[in-house]
Scaffold this active site. Sequence first.
Site, mmCIF file in Angstrom:
data_model
loop_
_atom_site.group_PDB
_atom_site.id
_atom_site.type_symbol
_atom_site.label_atom_id
_atom_site.label_comp_id
_atom_site.label_asym_id
_atom_site.label_seq_id
_atom_site.Cartn_x
_atom_site.Cartn_y
_atom_site.Cartn_z
ATOM 1 N N LYS A 19 -0.077 -4.668 -2.069
ATOM 2 C CA LYS A 19 -0.777 -3.990 -3.160
ATOM 3 C C LYS A 19 -1.073 -4.964 -4.309
ATOM 4 C CE LYS A 19 -1.156 -0.016 -1.140
ATOM 5 N NZ LYS A 19 -2.479 0.462 -0.719
ATOM 6 N N TYR A 74 5.166 -3.885 1.301
ATOM 7 C CA TYR A 74 4.158 -2.978 0.725
ATOM 8 C C TYR A 74 3.703 -3.447 -0.659
ATOM 9 C CZ TYR A 74 2.169 1.473 -0.940
ATOM 10 O OH TYR A 74 1.335 2.453 -1.455
HETATM 11 P P1 NAP Z 1 -1.036 9.220 3.701
HETATM 12 O O1 NAP Z 1 -0.984 10.669 3.326
HETATM 13 O O2 NAP Z 1 0.019 8.664 4.562
HETATM 14 O O3 NAP Z 1 -2.476 8.926 4.330
HETATM 15 C C1 NAP Z 1 -2.806 7.656 4.775
HETATM 16 C C2 NAP Z 1 -4.137 7.711 5.485
HETATM 17 O O4 NAP Z 1 -4.450 6.389 5.978
HETATM 18 C C3 NAP Z 1 -4.111 8.637 6.687
HETATM 19 O O5 NAP Z 1 -5.357 9.282 6.797
HETATM 20 C C4 NAP Z 1 -3.907 7.663 7.842
HETATM 21 O O6 NAP Z 1 -4.371 8.151 9.092
HETATM 22 C C5 NAP Z 1 -4.739 6.504 7.363
HETATM 23 N N1 NAP Z 1 -4.442 5.266 8.065
HETATM 24 C C6 NAP Z 1 -3.226 4.712 8.317
HETATM 25 N N2 NAP Z 1 -3.369 3.569 9.019
HETATM 26 C C7 NAP Z 1 -4.713 3.394 9.214
HETATM 27 C C8 NAP Z 1 -5.494 2.430 9.864
HETATM 28 N N3 NAP Z 1 -4.924 1.381 10.472
HETATM 29 N N4 NAP Z 1 -6.848 2.565 9.882
HETATM 30 C C9 NAP Z 1 -7.439 3.624 9.283
HETATM 31 N N5 NAP Z 1 -6.743 4.587 8.646
HETATM 32 C C10 NAP Z 1 -5.396 4.479 8.606
HETATM 33 O O7 NAP Z 1 -1.043 8.307 2.384
HETATM 34 P P2 NAP Z 1 -1.615 8.557 0.913
HETATM 35 O O8 NAP Z 1 -0.466 8.850 0.039
HETATM 36 O O9 NAP Z 1 -2.770 9.480 0.943
HETATM 37 O O10 NAP Z 1 -2.076 7.076 0.569
HETATM 38 C C11 NAP Z 1 -3.434 6.675 0.500
HETATM 39 C C12 NAP Z 1 -3.489 5.312 -0.178
HETATM 40 O O11 NAP Z 1 -2.918 5.409 -1.487
HETATM 41 C C13 NAP Z 1 -2.682 4.237 0.554
HETATM 42 O O12 NAP Z 1 -3.350 3.004 0.455
HETATM 43 C C14 NAP Z 1 -1.390 4.182 -0.218
HETATM 44 O O13 NAP Z 1 -0.741 2.945 -0.107
HETATM 45 C C15 NAP Z 1 -1.904 4.433 -1.631
HETATM 46 N N6 NAP Z 1 -0.889 4.900 -2.570
HETATM 47 C C16 NAP Z 1 -0.275 6.106 -2.399
HETATM 48 C C17 NAP Z 1 0.685 6.509 -3.322
HETATM 49 C C18 NAP Z 1 1.404 7.826 -3.217
HETATM 50 O O14 NAP Z 1 2.326 8.048 -4.022
HETATM 51 N N7 NAP Z 1 1.051 8.711 -2.310
HETATM 52 C C19 NAP Z 1 1.016 5.679 -4.403
HETATM 53 C C20 NAP Z 1 0.377 4.463 -4.529
HETATM 54 C C21 NAP Z 1 -0.584 4.085 -3.615
HETATM 55 P P3 NAP Z 1 -3.344 8.954 10.081
HETATM 56 O O15 NAP Z 1 -3.175 10.288 9.442
HETATM 57 O O16 NAP Z 1 -4.048 9.057 11.368
HETATM 58 O O17 NAP Z 1 -2.120 8.142 10.138
#
Ligand code: NAP
Length: 249
Positions: A161, A157
Amino acid sequence: MKIDLNDKIALVTGASRGIGKQVAKDLASYGATVIANYPHPKDSAEQTVEEITKAGGKAAMIEFDVSNYDAVQESVGSVIDEYGTIDILINNAGITKDGLFLRMKEEDWDKVFAVNLKGVFNCTKAVIRTMSKQKSGRIVNIASVVGEMGNAGQLNYSSTKAGVIGFTKSAAKEFGSRGITVNAISPGFIQTDITQDIPDEYKEKYMEAIPLGRFGDTTDISNVISFLVSENASYITGEIVRVNGGMYM
Ligand code: NAP
């Protein structure tokens, strides 16, 4: 400061929940027509679109897996045919497949790269001709604090990033002359499904490292994205904006 996204078409990947859903709702609240992407029928972006339209906004949803090059080109192509353009791309879709390196399987490495990094390539590829032709566009990628500082158990991961950060800076250099800005947000610990299953002992450790003393909300991220895609940020490109409560400086 006024944010006006009227007449803008915005594609948000992974908009069925978490950060992507909030970003979709906020961009729509500023007037953008939002195309909310989701990867498979069982978890559609129906709720995102419903919430946007109920609030008086404009939205549609589109199913594709960001890691599938052909599907992305075809689906995004159909959006461009229907709406005439895409002005804003938010490369938000992301997954984790955590585990200590000694136990990490090749498929856990490949899958995370396919979604988190190749997905950014695929979606950017699908919009860049249109943005280049119209000599304007806004791309925001979602990186992560662990892409900057590293994290045991997340070699796959964090590598993706870090890759997103390199991609963002290089794309900003390559597309700048066409009026396209490319920036990234580097979130810290944001409360979504992706962080929900982290054991409490780790959460406590993370909290100790956050000077602001709280985990982030999805709005902490979407507020900055709304600014970056607006006219107010027209002289900002190649930036990695940390939104992490001071967790990493
Ligand atoms: P999340 O709640 O798990 O949501 C992820 C989203 O991406 C969901 O809508 C999921 O769809 C979708 N997704 C997964 N695989 C996909 C694919 N192959 N094609 C299209 N859509 C896909 O995660 P989040 O926390 O909102 O994270 C959003 C972004 O922020 C990510 O890039 C993550 O790495 C980044 N991020 C998050 C955090 C944190 O603390 N939350 C920190 C740093 C970075 P489904 O619901 O259908 O699976």
